[in-house]
Motif scaffolding. Structure first.
Motif, PDB file in Angstrom:
ATOM      1  N   ARG A 122     107.201  85.420 135.223  1.00 22.35           N
ATOM      2  CA  ARG A 122     108.075  84.777 136.213  1.00 22.35           C
ATOM      3  C   ARG A 122     109.063  85.767 136.813  1.00 22.35           C
ATOM      4  NH1 ARG A 122     109.104  79.378 132.522  1.00 22.35           N
ATOM      5  NH2 ARG A 122     107.374  78.101 133.311  1.00 22.35           N
ATOM      6  N   ARG A 169     105.616  82.586 125.457  1.00 20.35           N
ATOM      7  CA  ARG A 169     106.832  82.150 126.175  1.00 20.35           C
ATOM      8  C   ARG A 169     107.661  83.368 126.594  1.00 20.35           C
ATOM      9  NH1 ARG A 169     108.095  76.894 127.875  1.00 20.35           N
ATOM     10  NH2 ARG A 169     110.261  77.214 127.260  1.00 20.35           N
ATOM     11  N   LYS A 192      99.798  77.585 137.394  1.00 21.28           N
ATOM     12  CA  LYS A 192     100.070  76.441 138.275  1.00 21.28           C
ATOM     13  C   LYS A 192      99.486  76.700 139.671  1.00 21.28           C
ATOM     14  CE  LYS A 192     104.352  75.239 135.820  1.00 21.28           C
ATOM     15  NZ  LYS A 192     105.822  75.074 135.957  1.00 21.28           N
ATOM     16  N   THR A 210     112.625  79.804 132.618  1.00 19.11           N
ATOM     17  CA  THR A 210     112.135  78.775 133.551  1.00 19.11           C
ATOM     18  C   THR A 210     112.461  79.126 135.005  1.00 19.11           C
ATOM     19  OG1 THR A 210     112.485  77.128 131.824  1.00 19.11           O
ATOM     20  CG2 THR A 210     112.211  76.289 134.070  1.00 19.11           C
ATOM     21  N   ILE A 233     112.566  78.004 141.013  1.00 16.83           N
ATOM     22  CA  ILE A 233     112.270  77.235 139.801  1.00 16.83           C
ATOM     23  C   ILE A 233     111.125  76.237 140.019  1.00 16.83           C
ATOM     24  CG2 ILE A 233     113.974  75.385 140.150  1.00 16.83           C
ATOM     25  CD1 ILE A 233     114.621  75.710 137.093  1.00 16.83           C
ATOM     26  N   GLY A 234     111.011  75.743 141.233  1.00 14.96           N
ATOM     27  CA  GLY A 234     109.925  74.800 141.548  1.00 14.96           C
ATOM     28  C   GLY A 234     108.599  75.491 141.863  1.00 14.96           C
ATOM     29  N   HIS A 261     109.705  64.829 130.892  1.00 19.73           N
ATOM     30  CA  HIS A 261     110.625  64.990 132.028  1.00 19.73           C
ATOM     31  C   HIS A 261     110.663  63.775 132.943  1.00 19.73           C
ATOM     32  CE1 HIS A 261     111.310  69.116 130.985  1.00 19.73           C
ATOM     33  NE2 HIS A 261     110.042  69.464 131.157  1.00 19.73           N
ATOM     34  N   LEU A 309     107.545  67.497 140.885  1.00 22.50           N
ATOM     35  CA  LEU A 309     106.778  68.323 139.947  1.00 22.50           C
ATOM     36  C   LEU A 309     105.337  67.803 139.821  1.00 22.50           C
ATOM     37  CD1 LEU A 309     106.695  70.592 137.823  1.00 22.50           C
ATOM     38  CD2 LEU A 309     107.647  68.974 136.165  1.00 22.50           C
ATOM     39  N   ASN A 365     107.354  78.342 139.746  1.00 23.25           N
ATOM     40  CA  ASN A 365     107.498  79.352 138.692  1.00 23.25           C
ATOM     41  C   ASN A 365     106.172  79.740 138.038  1.00 23.25           C
ATOM     42  OD1 ASN A 365     107.118  77.147 137.097  1.00 23.25           O
ATOM     43  ND2 ASN A 365     109.071  77.282 136.019  1.00 23.25           N
ATOM     44  N   PHE A 421     113.561  65.894 139.254  1.00 28.06           N
ATOM     45  CA  PHE A 421     112.480  66.692 139.848  1.00 28.06           C
ATOM     46  C   PHE A 421     111.083  66.215 139.416  1.00 28.06           C
ATOM     47  CE2 PHE A 421     114.006  68.888 136.003  1.00 28.06           C
ATOM     48  CZ  PHE A 421     112.834  68.990 135.269  1.00 28.06           C
ATOM     49  N   TYR A 461     103.762  66.105 131.677  1.00 27.76           N
ATOM     50  CA  TYR A 461     105.203  66.258 131.899  1.00 27.76           C
ATOM     51  C   TYR A 461     105.993  65.003 131.519  1.00 27.76           C
ATOM     52  CZ  TYR A 461     104.667  70.813 134.178  1.00 27.76           C
ATOM     53  OH  TYR A 461     104.422  72.152 134.433  1.00 27.76           O
ATOM     54  N   HIS A 518     102.788  77.716 133.166  1.00 28.39           N
ATOM     55  CA  HIS A 518     103.303  76.890 132.070  1.00 28.39           C
ATOM     56  C   HIS A 518     102.818  77.465 130.750  1.00 28.39           C
ATOM     57  CE1 HIS A 518     104.099  73.390 129.518  1.00 28.39           C
ATOM     58  NE2 HIS A 518     102.914  73.648 128.999  1.00 28.39           N
TER      59      HIS A 518
HETATM   60  P1  IDP Z   1     109.380  75.489 131.146  1.00 33.09           P
HETATM   61  O1  IDP Z   1     108.209  75.349 132.099  1.00 33.09           O
HETATM   62  O2  IDP Z   1     110.006  76.863 131.233  1.00 33.09           O
HETATM   63  O3  IDP Z   1     109.046  75.080 129.733  1.00 33.09           O
HETATM   64  P2  IDP Z   1     110.826  72.967 131.448  1.00 33.09           P
HETATM   65  O4  IDP Z   1     112.313  72.809 131.331  1.00 33.09           O
HETATM   66  O5  IDP Z   1     109.975  72.360 130.393  1.00 33.09           O
HETATM   67  O6  IDP Z   1     110.534  74.510 131.652  1.00 33.09           O
HETATM   68  O7  IDP Z   1     110.434  72.330 132.861  1.00 33.09           O
HETATM   69  C1  IDP Z   1     109.085  72.082 133.182  1.00 33.09           C
HETATM   70  C2  IDP Z   1     108.861  72.490 134.622  1.00 33.09           C
HETATM   71  O8  IDP Z   1     109.611  71.601 135.460  1.00 33.09           O
HETATM   72  C3  IDP Z   1     109.353  73.892 134.989  1.00 33.09           C
HETATM   73  O9  IDP Z   1     108.429  74.899 134.661  1.00 33.09           O
HETATM   74  C4  IDP Z   1     109.543  73.759 136.478  1.00 33.09           C
HETATM   75  O10 IDP Z   1     108.275  73.858 137.157  1.00 33.09           O
HETATM   76  C5  IDP Z   1     110.041  72.323 136.605  1.00 33.09           C
HETATM   77  N1  IDP Z   1     111.502  72.271 136.649  1.00 33.09           N
HETATM   78  C6  IDP Z   1     112.367  72.368 135.609  1.00 33.09           C
HETATM   79  N2  IDP Z   1     113.636  72.284 136.029  1.00 33.09           N
HETATM   80  C7  IDP Z   1     113.579  72.122 137.369  1.00 33.09           C
HETATM   81  C8  IDP Z   1     114.566  71.957 138.383  1.00 33.09           C
HETATM   82  O11 IDP Z   1     115.767  71.958 138.129  1.00 33.09           O
HETATM   83  N3  IDP Z   1     114.090  71.817 139.665  1.00 33.09           N
HETATM   84  C9  IDP Z   1     112.755  71.810 139.972  1.00 33.09           C
HETATM   85  N4  IDP Z   1     111.818  71.963 139.046  1.00 33.09           N
HETATM   86  C10 IDP Z   1     112.207  72.114 137.763  1.00 33.09           C
END
Ligand code: IDP
Length: 150
Positions: free
Chosen positions: A102, A85, A9, A91, A109-110, A52, A61, A112, A57, A49, A115
């Motif tokens: 990570r 993974r 990312k 995450t 989390i924002g 989501h 994102l 990370n 978020f 995405y 992907h």
């Molecule tokens: P993953 O990337 O570990 O598969 P997902 O739940 O699919 O996780 O979420 C996609 C992406 O959305 C995460 O990698 C992260 O960048 C963002 N994300 C997920 N949950 C949150 C949150 O609670 N706050 C901000 N960003 C989030």
């Protein structure tokens, strides 16, 4: 052979972690079959995405993913989807295990860093979304007998 989609990312690119990510996947024994740096369009980010899109978020994102270059890649190997993974980690980087990407390099989390496709079917659709067939190389590294028993 199983394939997965891995993206460094914008934060991972800015922090100079592209080589580290590639090295970890190569050292594990997976094969790089596609690689490119690109600045992501809003349309591509929203498609990637889409699952989501109702989450709070989602907007930030998409803004983040489109904010600077990413490095998109496709990797091949036995069990590569689930194994990548594990190498990536949870995450939330704060709870991701040390030794994972990570867990070793992130705190938020924002932000990370990376992907990785979460299932074989997702991997197939993400590879098709991000890469044209002609951008992928099917090849068998000569080191293969030293990684696989047969
Ligand atoms: P993953 O990337 O570990 O598969 P997902 O739940 O699919 O996780 O979420 C996609 C992406 O959305 C995460 O990698 C992260 O960048 C963002 N994300 C997920 N949950 C949150 C949150 O609670 N706050 C901000 N960003 C989030």
């Amino acid at each position: 052979m199983e394939r997965t989609f891995i993206m460094v990312k914008p934060d991972g690119v800015q922090r100079g972690l592209v080589g580290e990510v590639i090295q970890r996947l190569e050292c594990k024994g997976f094969t790089l079959v596609g690689l490119k740096q690109l600045t992501v369009s809003r349309e591509l980010a929203e498609s990637h995405y889409a699952v989501h899109k109702e989450r709070p978020f989602f907007k930030s994102l998409v803004e983040f993913i489109t904010s600077g270059p990413v490095v998109a890649s496709v990797w091949e190997g036995d069990g590569v989807v689930a194994s990548a993974r594990k190498l990536i980690g949870a995450t939330n980087p704060l709870t991701a295990e040390p030794g994972t990407i990570r867990g070793d390099f992130g705190v938020s989390i924002g932000r990370n860093l990376i992907h990785g496709s979460d299932a074989i079917e997702t991997a197939q659709s993400e590879v098709a979304l991000w890469f044209e067939d002609g951008e992928l190389s099917s090849w068998k590294p000569s080191i293969t007998p030293w990684i696989y028993e047969d």
